[in-house]
Write a protein that holds these residues in place. Sequence first.
Motif: not given
Length: 274
Positions: A97-102, A125-130, A153-159
Amino acid sequence: MEIKMAKDYGFCFGVKRAIQIAEKNQNSLIFGSLIHNAKEINRLEKNFNVKIEEDPKKIPKNKSVIIRTHGIPKQDLEYLKNKGAKITDATCPYVIKPQQIVESMSKEGYQIVLFGDINHPEVKGVISYATNQALVINSLEELQEKKLQRKVALVSQTTKQTPKLLQIASYLVERCTEVRIFNTICNATSYNQKAALDLSKEVDIMIVVGGKTSSNTKQLLSIAKQHCEDSYLVEDENELELAWFKDKKLCGITAGASTPDWIIENVKQKISTI
Ligand code: F3S
């Protein structure tokens, strides 16, 4: 020693799913540590002949590869696909989900602010989608040193912990013209954290069971310590120290989302004999 378990603790949906995938795909390589629990990984390696490989270049062509629960950088995934790897994706849907949002927010021109630990595999991993320059910050203080754009756009690590995400969100709202806030903290994490907080208020000592490299386990320890100073993190029953329990009556136990039941049970058994 009297024991009280947290209302919610231990294995989350994403970890259970990843373990089932590994068990079904015997003889595969796993890209990166499947979950952050070394003992459970040992069990899988021994019983299902899976093997962890951290370096994509060392993965042979056309090999069956399982992607770890925390996900991998986009470019590594593309590299593996080009090598003909037969990929089974165990990335937790709450991480996808955060990968897609980023990816979509950065394409729309928003500056990404990712609240997370830059050294954690999930965050890498997530930031690589920016598709543009993104900020990774692990605290409000770190954010205060950064230059912000108008659209964020603010996104969080899941934990991460929700109250801290809220602090960061309100800081951004006060400074940027447009702020999109995505609460990508996963439910399993929130439930385990809330249960640890509640339990830590009523016990004399708290034991958090989990891997020392597990982000969500470390968060549980920091939450438990807020109300119960005598809180300790152990990977298994052998790390329990008798001195911790001196003059204590009630021990609370919680466990990280990648801690298997068999380890929690061993810890519980040992504490019950103290
Ligand atoms: Fe997924 Fe949340 Fe577990 S992100 S791996 S369900 S802690």
